[in-house]
Design an enzyme around this catalytic site. Sequence first.
Site, mmCIF file in Angstrom:
data_model
loop_
_atom_site.group_PDB
_atom_site.id
_atom_site.type_symbol
_atom_site.label_atom_id
_atom_site.label_comp_id
_atom_site.label_asym_id
_atom_site.label_seq_id
_atom_site.Cartn_x
_atom_site.Cartn_y
_atom_site.Cartn_z
ATOM 1 N N HIS A 1 130.315 12.901 35.052
ATOM 2 C CA HIS A 1 129.338 12.934 36.242
ATOM 3 C C HIS A 1 128.147 14.049 36.133
ATOM 4 O O HIS A 1 128.556 15.137 35.791
ATOM 5 C CB HIS A 1 130.877 13.535 37.832
ATOM 6 C CG HIS A 1 131.454 12.802 37.470
ATOM 7 N ND1 HIS A 1 132.737 13.357 38.241
ATOM 8 C CD2 HIS A 1 131.610 11.596 37.661
ATOM 9 C CE1 HIS A 1 133.369 12.855 38.739
ATOM 10 N NE2 HIS A 1 132.926 11.391 37.845
ATOM 11 N N LYS B 1 126.704 24.549 36.792
ATOM 12 C CA LYS B 1 128.123 25.170 37.045
ATOM 13 C C LYS B 1 128.611 25.535 35.706
ATOM 14 O O LYS B 1 127.528 25.984 34.763
ATOM 15 C CB LYS B 1 128.858 24.144 37.023
ATOM 16 C CG LYS B 1 128.862 22.948 36.522
ATOM 17 C CD LYS B 1 130.034 21.951 37.700
ATOM 18 C CE LYS B 1 130.132 20.730 36.596
ATOM 19 N NZ LYS B 1 130.506 19.689 36.990
ATOM 20 N N TYR C 1 135.384 25.985 38.975
ATOM 21 C CA TYR C 1 134.351 25.754 38.339
ATOM 22 C C TYR C 1 133.461 26.542 39.387
ATOM 23 O O TYR C 1 133.532 26.239 40.740
ATOM 24 C CB TYR C 1 133.740 24.255 38.205
ATOM 25 C CG TYR C 1 134.135 22.833 39.016
ATOM 26 C CD1 TYR C 1 133.275 22.360 39.725
ATOM 27 C CD2 TYR C 1 135.018 23.062 38.551
ATOM 28 C CE1 TYR C 1 133.553 21.178 40.582
ATOM 29 C CE2 TYR C 1 135.936 21.641 39.395
ATOM 30 C CZ TYR C 1 134.749 21.377 40.279
ATOM 31 O OH TYR C 1 135.268 20.014 41.216
ATOM 32 N N ASP D 1 135.875 5.997 38.212
ATOM 33 C CA ASP D 1 135.801 6.138 37.438
ATOM 34 C C ASP D 1 135.112 5.057 36.512
ATOM 35 O O ASP D 1 134.399 5.121 35.430
ATOM 36 C CB ASP D 1 135.938 7.524 36.683
ATOM 37 C CG ASP D 1 135.482 8.887 37.661
ATOM 38 O OD1 ASP D 1 134.522 9.134 37.504
ATOM 39 O OD2 ASP D 1 136.512 9.978 37.221
#
Length: 462
Positions: free
Chosen positions: A64, A70, A127, A166
Amino acid sequence: MPHVTETPIPGLLLLELPVHGDNRGWFKENWQREKMIAAGLPDFGPVQHNISFNGAIGTTRGIHAEPWDKLVSVATGRIFGAWVDLRAGATFGTVFTAELDAARAIYIPRGVGNAYQTLEPDTAYSYLVNEHWSSSASYTFLNLADESIAVDWPIPLQDAELSDKDRSHPRLTAVAPLAPRRTLVLGAAGQLGTALRETIPTAEFATRDHIDLSDSGCFDHIHWPDYDVVINAAAYTAVDAAETAQGRAAAWAINVTATAALARIATEHRLTLIHISSDYVFDGTTAPHPETEPASPLNVYGQTKAAADAIVSTVPRHYIVRTSWIIGEGANFVRTMASLAERGSSPSVVNDQVGRLTFASDLAAGIRHLIATRAAFGTYNVTNAGQPQSWAAIAQRIFELTGHDAARVTGVESAEYFATAQGAPRPLNSVLDLTKIEATGFRARDADVALREYLGRGGVRD
């Protein structure tokens, strides 16, 4: 102190974090702004903290790419990470892999795809992100099994835990690269805005019809995470009209109130704000004016520009570009004098106001230079180079260059000129010190050279 290592993907940074342990367990500083910036991590301004817990070995998530930056680190367990550059550009498709544990973290810039596979049970990783999650944000995805990136997953994907979503992401050949953040130019119809169209053609340009700075809600419809640079070339510039009750209110609304709103937005969204200032913030009693000279405006217009400068200076990422006597496409002094020369007029022009012309194309080039070279944030004077001149001397030069008798221009002192023509007081010396901008490697053309070229093209375009 953490140690930062660059990777083959620009902006993707691997961090080695000091972990302090004893018989009780361990402790680490997961995010310590001062130390991490000193080590080379960007000051990315996180606003949201997420934690992902994975009970089984082989849990795999990704690939992704999100529209924000991040910092990912491990709280418990161990993960294998794969990162793919999905941004438009030469490094599109570049891959980097590494294992992360408590002592190793990764900084991921916007548009770099990320995927993680757990190597131990009960693994948790956290994160920090610098935008709030939004379902309407633009995401980019890549199939974990894409053959062209050929990630060597420790646990084969057929044996791993994946979501159906996914598994169905597209191959690299079908991925639309994530476009970079854009530059927004306000005041696109003005002399500088017109020049910026040619100098920074990839920018997005907004005229008053699109964003009217006199409207308090003019910024409400803009999705600011799509931008990284805003050039505020819009302003109320009617110097004499600003002395009237109606003009004073308009000047403060556009030059100060709107700028203050823009400064708050730039700070919140970590934008680079480029604001155009003026020689009119000074009283002109001493010159050349350095960037550090305290403001001392003589008129309302100058007061609004000085107030805006003070506001913009509080934005962490800002360039205040101070300039004077702009000449570009549209109504300006050079065109007026050339027209008077052609029509046989013999104008009286003030001869005690001294400065340098600034051609809009040179000013736009200076702005582009500051952005491209990532010059230190702050205030920079940008005008054309060369010998300072009075308005009267410039008018005489215009007459001469257009084939007319320069002696037709009569010099007059400001006090005498404005005795019959109402006008705001103006600084007598507007010469700006160019040492700071020249130290960055930028030098504009000599003003007389630029004037000859401008008139040589009929003044149609600068």
